[in-house]
Design a protein around this motif. Structure first.
Motif, short mmCIF file in Angstrom:
data_model
loop_
_atom_site.label_atom_id
_atom_site.label_comp_id
_atom_site.label_asym_id
_atom_site.label_seq_id
_atom_site.Cartn_x
_atom_site.Cartn_y
_atom_site.Cartn_z
N UNK A 146 -5.63 -0.12 44.50
CA UNK A 146 -4.02 0.28 44.73
C UNK A 146 -3.73 -0.81 43.59
N UNK A 147 -4.46 -1.59 42.65
CA UNK A 147 -3.99 -1.96 41.97
C UNK A 147 -3.88 -1.31 40.72
N UNK A 148 -4.41 -0.68 40.67
CA UNK A 148 -4.80 0.08 39.11
C UNK A 148 -3.59 1.48 39.40
N UNK A 149 -3.44 1.75 40.23
CA UNK A 149 -2.27 2.46 41.15
C UNK A 149 -0.61 2.00 40.34
N UNK A 150 -0.44 0.64 41.00
CA UNK A 150 0.26 -0.23 40.23
C UNK A 150 0.83 -0.12 38.75
N UNK A 151 -0.57 -0.59 38.91
CA UNK A 151 -0.37 -0.87 37.07
C UNK A 151 0.18 0.54 35.90
N UNK A 173 -3.02 9.42 44.06
CA UNK A 173 -4.53 8.96 44.67
C UNK A 173 -4.40 8.13 45.05
N UNK A 174 -4.35 6.53 43.59
CA UNK A 174 -4.55 5.15 43.95
C UNK A 174 -3.65 4.70 44.98
N UNK A 175 -2.54 4.88 44.81
CA UNK A 175 -1.70 4.09 46.38
C UNK A 175 -2.00 4.30 46.93
N UNK A 176 -2.10 5.26 48.30
CA UNK A 176 -2.22 5.90 49.02
C UNK A 176 -4.37 6.22 49.27
#
Length: 147
Positions: free
Chosen positions: A31-36, A67-70
């Motif tokens: 999730x953190x990598x999706x935000x970044x 995909x990273x966030x969800x």
């Protein structure tokens, strides 16, 4: 189909409780990598401007971010964990074999991105086999079907 049921039964009987905390941390990290990834859209657009397949790259960037966030949120909660992991594995395969492999193993220049990507890929495969565990919404919903 019988093989999948056998693997799931084995994973349910051999699932230590402490591994659920690793699953939660993995989900939060994704999730953190999706935000970044979303925060660095300027660098992403600059990288795509040099490419011939701009529409494909833009669609791929949206897929990775979504995909990273969800998926990270679902993995952290233990909600449809295997389903969320199936969408994460192609992204991590691309990160390990196409993006970060050129930097080299334990290279200072990439801030250990290759190693992190490889660890996340290995953990995703582990949780694809093990499933979500006892501290998850999947387990709670299985035990409370009429709630």
């Amino acid at each position: 189909m019988e093989t999948i049921s056998k693997i799931e039964l084995w994973a349910d009987t051999h699932h230590p409780k402490w591994i659920d905390f690793i699953r939660m941390a993995l989900g939060l990290f994704i999730l953190y990598k999706g935000v970044i990834f979303i925060a660095n859209t300027g660098a992403l657009m600059e990288m795509m401007s040099n490419s011939d397949l701009q529409f494909f790259n833009l669609a791929l960037a949206h897929y990775v971010a979504f995909a990273h966030l969800v998926g990270g949120f679902m993995i952290a909660l233990g909600l449809l964990t295997r389903f969320a992991i199936i969408f994460q594995i192609p992204i991590m395969l691309g990160a390990v074999f196409f993006i970060n492999i050129n930097q080299g193993f334990l290279s200072v220049s990439n801030n250990l991105e290759f190693e992190l990507s490889l660890i996340v890929l290995i953990l995703l495969v582990v949780f694809l086999i093990y499933g979500s565990g006892r501290f998850s919404l999947d387990h709670w919903m299985k035990n409370h079907p009429n709630w």
